[in-house]
Design a protein around this motif. Sequence first.
Motif, mmCIF file in Angstrom:
data_model
loop_
_atom_site.group_PDB
_atom_site.id
_atom_site.type_symbol
_atom_site.label_atom_id
_atom_site.label_comp_id
_atom_site.label_asym_id
_atom_site.label_seq_id
_atom_site.Cartn_x
_atom_site.Cartn_y
_atom_site.Cartn_z
ATOM 1 N N SER A 95 0.838 -1.209 0.000
ATOM 2 C CA SER A 95 0.000 0.000 0.000
ATOM 3 C C SER A 95 0.863 1.245 0.000
ATOM 4 N N LEU A 96 1.959 1.199 0.790
ATOM 5 C CA LEU A 96 2.835 2.382 0.827
ATOM 6 C C LEU A 96 3.433 2.655 -0.545
ATOM 7 N N ARG A 97 3.784 1.577 -1.245
ATOM 8 C CA ARG A 97 4.391 1.766 -2.578
ATOM 9 C C ARG A 97 3.412 2.469 -3.505
ATOM 10 N N ARG A 98 2.108 2.228 -3.303
ATOM 11 C CA ARG A 98 1.125 2.842 -4.199
ATOM 12 C C ARG A 98 0.980 4.347 -3.950
ATOM 13 N N LEU A 99 1.578 4.820 -2.850
ATOM 14 C CA LEU A 99 1.490 6.273 -2.590
ATOM 15 C C LEU A 99 2.672 7.033 -3.181
ATOM 16 N N THR A 100 3.560 6.328 -3.893
ATOM 17 C CA THR A 100 4.747 7.028 -4.425
ATOM 18 C C THR A 100 4.396 8.235 -5.313
ATOM 19 N N PRO A 101 3.260 8.237 -6.033
ATOM 20 C CA PRO A 101 2.986 9.452 -6.817
ATOM 21 C C PRO A 101 2.910 10.721 -5.961
ATOM 22 N N PHE A 102 2.587 10.550 -4.676
ATOM 23 C CA PHE A 102 2.534 11.735 -3.805
ATOM 24 C C PHE A 102 3.936 12.205 -3.431
ATOM 25 N N ILE A 103 4.923 11.291 -3.518
ATOM 26 C CA ILE A 103 6.303 11.675 -3.152
ATOM 27 C C ILE A 103 6.976 12.382 -4.320
ATOM 28 N N ARG A 104 6.544 12.009 -5.525
ATOM 29 C CA ARG A 104 7.242 12.491 -6.726
ATOM 30 C C ARG A 104 7.493 14.012 -6.720
ATOM 31 N N PRO A 105 6.501 14.855 -6.401
ATOM 32 C CA PRO A 105 6.794 16.302 -6.448
ATOM 33 C C PRO A 105 7.863 16.725 -5.450
ATOM 34 N N TYR A 106 8.132 15.887 -4.445
ATOM 35 C CA TYR A 106 9.094 16.271 -3.406
ATOM 36 C C TYR A 106 10.366 15.437 -3.503
ATOM 37 N N ARG A 107 10.585 14.815 -4.670
ATOM 38 C CA ARG A 107 11.700 13.865 -4.730
ATOM 39 C C ARG A 107 13.043 14.542 -4.480
ATOM 40 N N VAL A 108 13.202 15.813 -4.937
ATOM 41 C CA VAL A 108 14.494 16.482 -4.739
ATOM 42 C C VAL A 108 14.752 16.639 -3.240
ATOM 43 N N GLN A 109 13.728 17.145 -2.523
ATOM 44 C CA GLN A 109 13.900 17.319 -1.076
ATOM 45 C C GLN A 109 14.123 15.969 -0.384
ATOM 46 N N MET A 110 13.411 14.943 -0.856
ATOM 47 C CA MET A 110 13.566 13.619 -0.226
ATOM 48 C C MET A 110 14.998 13.109 -0.424
ATOM 49 N N ILE A 111 15.522 13.340 -1.653
ATOM 50 C CA ILE A 111 16.889 12.872 -1.934
ATOM 51 C C ILE A 111 17.881 13.654 -1.068
ATOM 52 N N LEU A 112 17.669 14.993 -0.990
ATOM 53 C CA LEU A 112 18.587 15.807 -0.187
ATOM 54 C C LEU A 112 18.515 15.423 1.289
ATOM 55 N N MET A 113 17.278 15.094 1.720
ATOM 56 C CA MET A 113 17.072 14.694 3.107
ATOM 57 C C MET A 113 17.832 13.385 3.389
ATOM 58 N N THR A 114 17.717 12.451 2.440
ATOM 59 C CA THR A 114 18.397 11.168 2.613
ATOM 60 C C THR A 114 19.909 11.367 2.570
ATOM 61 N N LEU A 115 20.364 12.228 1.631
ATOM 62 C CA LEU A 115 21.811 12.458 1.525
ATOM 63 C C LEU A 115 22.358 13.094 2.797
ATOM 64 N N SER A 116 21.573 14.041 3.382
ATOM 65 C CA SER A 116 22.040 14.681 4.624
ATOM 66 C C SER A 116 22.158 13.649 5.725
ATOM 67 N N ALA A 117 21.127 12.776 5.816
ATOM 68 C CA ALA A 117 21.148 11.760 6.871
ATOM 69 C C ALA A 117 22.304 10.782 6.639
ATOM 70 N N LEU A 118 22.496 10.437 5.361
ATOM 71 C CA LEU A 118 23.572 9.506 5.001
ATOM 72 C C LEU A 118 24.931 10.134 5.305
ATOM 73 N N GLY A 119 25.049 11.436 4.950
ATOM 74 C CA GLY A 119 26.296 12.179 5.196
ATOM 75 C C GLY A 119 26.620 12.186 6.681
ATOM 76 N N ALA A 120 25.566 12.451 7.508
ATOM 77 C CA ALA A 120 25.779 12.514 8.953
ATOM 78 C C ALA A 120 26.257 11.157 9.458
ATOM 79 N N THR A 121 25.691 10.080 8.894
ATOM 80 C CA THR A 121 26.094 8.736 9.332
ATOM 81 C C THR A 121 27.527 8.447 8.919
ATOM 82 N N LEU A 122 27.870 8.845 7.681
ATOM 83 C CA LEU A 122 29.235 8.618 7.194
ATOM 84 C C LEU A 122 30.247 9.313 8.084
#
Length: 612
Positions: free
Chosen positions: A26-53
């Motif tokens: 069901s969560l996968r079916r909501l991906t169209p709602f994430i699409r407009p925010y994909r840049v922020q989501m990627i940056l958010m993930t990269l920041s979290a990943l960077g902090a972990t690194l």
Amino acid sequence: MESTPAQPLTSRPKVPDDPKSGAFASLRRLTPFIRPYRVQMILMTLSALGATLVGVAVPLLTKDLIDGPIAHHDKAALWPLGGLVLLFGVAEATLFWLRRWFLQRAALGIEADIRNAFYRHLQKLPVAFHDSWQSGQLVSRVSGDINSLRRFFGFALIFLVVNGATFLLVGGALVFIHAVMGLIIYAAAVPLILYGRLADRRYHRQSRAAQDQAGDVATLVEESALGIRAVKAFGRQDLLFARFDERAQTLRRLELTKIRTLSELWAVFAAQPQLVLSLCVLIGAYAVSTGALSLGTLVAFISLYLTLLWPIESMAWLMAQSQEANSAAERVLEVLDTVPNIADAAATVRPRPASAGELVFEDVSFTYPNSDRPVISGFDLRVAPGETVALVGPTGCGKTTLTALVPRLYDATAGRVLVDGVDVRDLPLAELRRKVACAFEDPTLFSASVRENLTMGVPDASEEQIEEAIEVAQAGFVNELPWALDTRVGEQGLTLSGGQRQRVALARAVLGRPSILVLDDPLSALDIHTEGKVEEALHSVLRGTTGLVVAHRPSTVLLADRVVLLTPPGPRGTTIAAVGTHQELLRTCPAYRDILSQTSDLVEEELAEVSR
Ligand SMILES: Nc1ncnc2c1ncn2[C@@H]1O[C@H](COP(=O)(O)OP(=O)(O)OP(=O)(O)O)[C@@H](O)[C@H]1O
């Protein structure tokens, strides 16, 4: 007749409609709602990943510090490495702040978009949908479930990715530092993953049950808030409280089962890495004592492994959050997936611009979706443009149901309803609802200003039109309210009296001069004096419009040119018993006389006059 293209059924992002089974379907079916925010989501993930690194780099620097400057008493080399550790600390804090900053933009945006799509879709769903869904179930989905989705998209999802990357990265580094100990860590993860999957499935079922129960509790609260007058008048507070308590206790029990599963999951995910750690310390210490391993390498290995403790432990919670979000998504999609079956046809037909307002019922039958007994059966009627027809019949025979078929609150299950020769199902809904205005017996107003309530159907109505409608409905009292038309009426208009609400609803219906006016006993709550005045004004409105009026009283019947008497309710559905003018039916139809005389002595007097 001109065809217009079909309008989309929903204006939400298109959700893929092949619900694949499996985790997070069901969560996968909501991906169209994430699409407009994909840049922020990627940056958010990269920041979290960077902090972990950066967090991972610190133990490696520690290794270099111990085996280098500390072991060799090299003070000069100590400062640059120490400075680097400090720099990494600042970088970690900055990346953490950046993640929160992107989170605000993305997760809150996704939450708002899903909520808007949900509400917009609810507005499109037909009355039959709302008949069968408890309002609390909808309220709990739009609030609690969509909140769960925000927490998932803004936190759990990011950390699932970050933790996954951390496991790979740190795991790789551990194998690199010491292959045997590294592989032990990987092997120990297998039973943990298997157990996690099992517990997760259990948590999913428990979340779903608790979310459904929260909806039931919300329904009861809403019902008792709306019906507070009846509850108090009948002194039923204790009974309602007992019912509420029972549901609240069930909710508590379900939440407790969830907590039990989560605690168990958490305990296992916290204990396993500690066991593995002890094993590594034992093996490592032995290796250092035999000289097979340097102390610096062991410290680096242990420090590095320690950075895995929280990611492993937090997986218990992240998985639970994901399951909760998945069942929330399931509940949200149950509504979003419901197709609004009363919608514009694939090819709609535009009526003639200056249409006259002819209304025809052609062999119409109707059965409510939740019933197998027809309410209306084989109903035929033509209301000529400008004519007013009254529907009279015993209580429960289907008068309201018939009126609901005109603006398509429900669709006839057989036969057709035609407006100006066009099947209402072929007219664009917006057009149909512009042509047909309704005032219901139980008028619903919204917690908005009187003006907003009045102009619901005609938002661009002029002041003159509003005043004229107020005049027709004898609703002049609105000008006496503290802020006149800008006075807000309470929820459902409950700060107004029943008669006042009815007059505002009537003014709302006549505003904009619709070509067809459907009135379901709109004067029932008025005193005789006001009723007389409203009737007088309505007479003039109805002269220029086609009217279908449900009437219980002779005074309302007198608004009509013709009267249709309906048969009593029965297993085969209601149909027409007789048609004629009021006087004709009074003279010739005993059933008609019976029905009207139940509500007024006037009939006896009129009958005496008619037969004179
Ligand atoms: N949403 C619904 N779902 C199922 N049955 C319904 C629904 N609404 C009404 N009914 C049933 O349809 C029948 C006709 O109801 P309707 O309200 O049209 O009667 P009515 O003639 O307007 O009654 P009254 O004169 O009392 O207002 C009744 O038996 C009622 O129980």
